[in-house]
Design a protein around this motif. Structure first.
Motif, PDB file in Angstrom:
ATOM      1  N   ARG A 182       0.856  -1.190   0.000  1.00 25.16           N
ATOM      2  CA  ARG A 182       0.000   0.000   0.000  1.00 25.16           C
ATOM      3  C   ARG A 182       0.890   1.238   0.000  1.00 25.16           C
ATOM      4  N   ILE A 183       0.604   2.129  -0.923  1.00 20.77           N
ATOM      5  CA  ILE A 183       1.314   3.395  -1.050  1.00 20.77           C
ATOM      6  C   ILE A 183       0.331   4.494  -0.684  1.00 20.77           C
ATOM      7  N   GLU A 184       0.745   5.408   0.183  1.00 18.55           N
ATOM      8  CA  GLU A 184      -0.109   6.533   0.573  1.00 18.55           C
ATOM      9  C   GLU A 184       0.653   7.836   0.399  1.00 18.55           C
ATOM     10  N   LEU A 185      -0.035   8.830  -0.132  1.00 18.09           N
ATOM     11  CA  LEU A 185       0.526  10.173  -0.256  1.00 18.09           C
ATOM     12  C   LEU A 185      -0.469  11.134   0.390  1.00 18.09           C
ATOM     13  N   HIS A 186      -0.083  11.713   1.514  1.00 16.85           N
ATOM     14  CA  HIS A 186      -0.930  12.653   2.255  1.00 16.85           C
ATOM     15  C   HIS A 186      -0.542  14.074   1.870  1.00 16.85           C
ATOM     16  N   ASP A 187      -1.541  14.924   1.652  1.00 19.34           N
ATOM     17  CA  ASP A 187      -1.273  16.331   1.378  1.00 19.34           C
ATOM     18  C   ASP A 187      -2.233  17.194   2.181  1.00 19.34           C
ATOM     19  N   GLU A 188      -2.099  18.497   2.052  1.00 17.11           N
ATOM     20  CA  GLU A 188      -2.881  19.435   2.855  1.00 17.11           C
ATOM     21  C   GLU A 188      -4.110  19.969   2.134  1.00 17.11           C
ATOM     22  N   ASP A 189      -4.457  19.396   1.006  1.00 18.09           N
ATOM     23  CA  ASP A 189      -5.599  19.837   0.203  1.00 18.09           C
ATOM     24  C   ASP A 189      -6.731  18.828   0.364  1.00 18.09           C
ATOM     25  N   SER A 190      -7.926  19.297   0.670  1.00 20.40           N
ATOM     26  CA  SER A 190      -9.040  18.369   0.893  1.00 20.40           C
ATOM     27  C   SER A 190      -9.849  18.073  -0.373  1.00 20.40           C
ATOM     28  N   THR A 191      -9.454  18.643  -1.508  1.00 28.26           N
ATOM     29  CA  THR A 191     -10.176  18.408  -2.762  1.00 28.26           C
ATOM     30  C   THR A 191     -10.028  16.951  -3.185  1.00 28.26           C
ATOM     31  N   PRO A 192     -11.141  16.245  -3.410  1.00 23.24           N
ATOM     32  CA  PRO A 192     -11.043  14.839  -3.832  1.00 23.24           C
ATOM     33  C   PRO A 192     -10.315  14.696  -5.164  1.00 23.24           C
ATOM     34  N   VAL A 193      -9.679  13.566  -5.345  1.00 23.48           N
ATOM     35  CA  VAL A 193      -8.942  13.278  -6.576  1.00 23.48           C
ATOM     36  C   VAL A 193      -9.842  12.486  -7.505  1.00 23.48           C
ATOM     37  N   ARG A 194      -9.792  12.827  -8.792  1.00 19.82           N
ATOM     38  CA  ARG A 194     -10.545  12.054  -9.777  1.00 19.82           C
ATOM     39  C   ARG A 194      -9.801  12.098 -11.103  1.00 19.82           C
ATOM     40  N   LEU A 195     -10.120  11.147 -11.957  1.00 24.95           N
ATOM     41  CA  LEU A 195      -9.493  11.071 -13.268  1.00 24.95           C
ATOM     42  C   LEU A 195      -9.821  12.318 -14.075  1.00 24.95           C
ATOM     43  N   PRO A 196      -8.926  12.718 -14.986  1.00 26.21           N
ATOM     44  CA  PRO A 196      -9.214  13.897 -15.813  1.00 26.21           C
ATOM     45  C   PRO A 196     -10.441  13.667 -16.685  1.00 26.21           C
ATOM     46  N   GLU A 218      -3.601  -2.167  -8.418  1.00 27.51           N
ATOM     47  CA  GLU A 218      -4.694  -3.135  -8.285  1.00 27.51           C
ATOM     48  C   GLU A 218      -5.960  -2.403  -7.856  1.00 27.51           C
ATOM     49  N   SER A 219      -5.779  -1.409  -6.980  1.00 28.49           N
ATOM     50  CA  SER A 219      -6.868  -0.523  -6.578  1.00 28.49           C
ATOM     51  C   SER A 219      -6.242   0.795  -6.126  1.00 28.49           C
ATOM     52  N   TRP A 220      -7.044   1.874  -6.163  1.00 29.08           N
ATOM     53  CA  TRP A 220      -6.556   3.172  -5.725  1.00 29.08           C
ATOM     54  C   TRP A 220      -7.746   4.064  -5.399  1.00 29.08           C
ATOM     55  N   GLY A 221      -7.484   5.155  -4.702  1.00 28.78           N
ATOM     56  CA  GLY A 221      -8.540   6.086  -4.372  1.00 28.78           C
ATOM     57  C   GLY A 221      -8.018   7.200  -3.488  1.00 28.78           C
ATOM     58  N   SER A 222      -8.944   7.985  -2.957  1.00 25.37           N
ATOM     59  CA  SER A 222      -8.558   9.052  -2.040  1.00 25.37           C
ATOM     60  C   SER A 222      -9.598   9.138  -0.924  1.00 25.37           C
ATOM     61  N   ALA A 223      -9.165   9.679   0.187  1.00 24.71           N
ATOM     62  CA  ALA A 223     -10.027   9.812   1.364  1.00 24.71           C
ATOM     63  C   ALA A 223      -9.474  10.954   2.215  1.00 24.71           C
ATOM     64  N   ARG A 224     -10.223  11.316   3.226  1.00 25.17           N
ATOM     65  CA  ARG A 224      -9.744  12.322   4.175  1.00 25.17           C
ATOM     66  C   ARG A 224      -8.556  11.717   4.923  1.00 25.17           C
ATOM     67  N   SER A 225      -7.516  12.501   5.082  1.00 23.74           N
ATOM     68  CA  SER A 225      -6.304  12.026   5.747  1.00 23.74           C
ATOM     69  C   SER A 225      -6.435  12.105   7.260  1.00 23.74           C
ATOM     70  N   ALA A 226      -5.988  11.070   7.934  1.00 24.12           N
ATOM     71  CA  ALA A 226      -5.930  11.078   9.394  1.00 24.12           C
ATOM     72  C   ALA A 226      -4.589  11.645   9.872  1.00 24.12           C
ATOM     73  N   ARG A 227      -3.649  11.873   8.936  1.00 30.06           N
ATOM     74  CA  ARG A 227      -2.309  12.326   9.298  1.00 30.06           C
ATOM     75  C   ARG A 227      -1.991  13.742   8.836  1.00 30.06           C
ATOM     76  N   ALA A 228      -2.821  14.289   7.985  1.00 30.99           N
ATOM     77  CA  ALA A 228      -2.595  15.650   7.481  1.00 30.99           C
ATOM     78  C   ALA A 228      -3.951  16.352   7.472  1.00 30.99           C
ATOM     79  N   TRP A 256      -4.189   6.927  -2.177  1.00 30.01           N
ATOM     80  CA  TRP A 256      -3.560   5.636  -1.941  1.00 30.01           C
ATOM     81  C   TRP A 256      -3.655   4.758  -3.187  1.00 30.01           C
ATOM     82  N   ALA A 257      -2.725   3.829  -3.258  1.00 34.45           N
ATOM     83  CA  ALA A 257      -2.725   2.845  -4.341  1.00 34.45           C
ATOM     84  C   ALA A 257      -2.174   1.550  -3.771  1.00 34.45           C
ATOM     85  N   GLU A 258      -2.705   0.436  -4.246  1.00 34.07           N
ATOM     86  CA  GLU A 258      -2.229  -0.870  -3.790  1.00 34.07           C
ATOM     87  C   GLU A 258      -1.763  -1.694  -4.978  1.00 34.07           C
ATOM     88  N   LEU A 259      -0.653  -2.387  -4.748  1.00 35.14           N
ATOM     89  CA  LEU A 259      -0.080  -3.286  -5.740  1.00 35.14           C
ATOM     90  C   LEU A 259      -0.020  -4.683  -5.158  1.00 35.14           C
TER      91      LEU A 259
END
Length: 115
Positions: A52-66, A88-98, A104-107
């Motif tokens: 599992r790969i996670e990238l936390h940032d300070e922006d709350s705007t949800p991520v979506r495909l162009p 294999e799967s990926w998405g975005s959610a509210r961060s508990a750390r930022a 996130w993405a999973e391989l």
């Protein structure tokens, strides 16, 4: 990052895909958010079957495909499409750390690319 993935004895193709995913997610956070800081995390699941790969940032705007595909002359617009294709799967959610979100993405942590 590569050293950690190798220490976990992940196959070369998984390591290469993970490095590319971290690069794409980080680039998106830098280019498309007003974040002053980003936090990257890698986790090998307890059963060792998924990375599992996670990238936390300070922006709350949800991520979506162009909404439109990048053209041959475009210099950007393909990052999340690469994430979608490699993960294999990926998405975005509210961060508990930022104070923003986590993308996130999973391989699979085993050899062999997705078809």
């Amino acid at each position: 990052m590569r050293d950690l993935l190798r220490a976990w004895k992940l196959p070369g193709d998984t390591c290469c895909d993970a490095v590319l995913l971290v690069s794409e997610l980080t680039t998106n956070a830098v280019l498309h958010t007003g974040s002053g800081h980003v936090l990257c995390g890698l986790t090998l699941t307890g059963d060792g079957r998924r990375l599992r790969i996670e990238l936390h940032d300070e922006d709350s705007t949800p991520v979506r495909l162009p909404e439109r595909l990048a053209g041959p002359g475009d210099e950007s617009g393909r990052g999340l499409l690469l994430v979608q294709q490699l993960a294999e799967s990926w998405g975005s959610a509210r961060s508990a750390r930022a104070e923003g979100k986590v993308v996130w993405a999973e391989l699979p942590a085993h050899s062999g690319r997705r078809p």
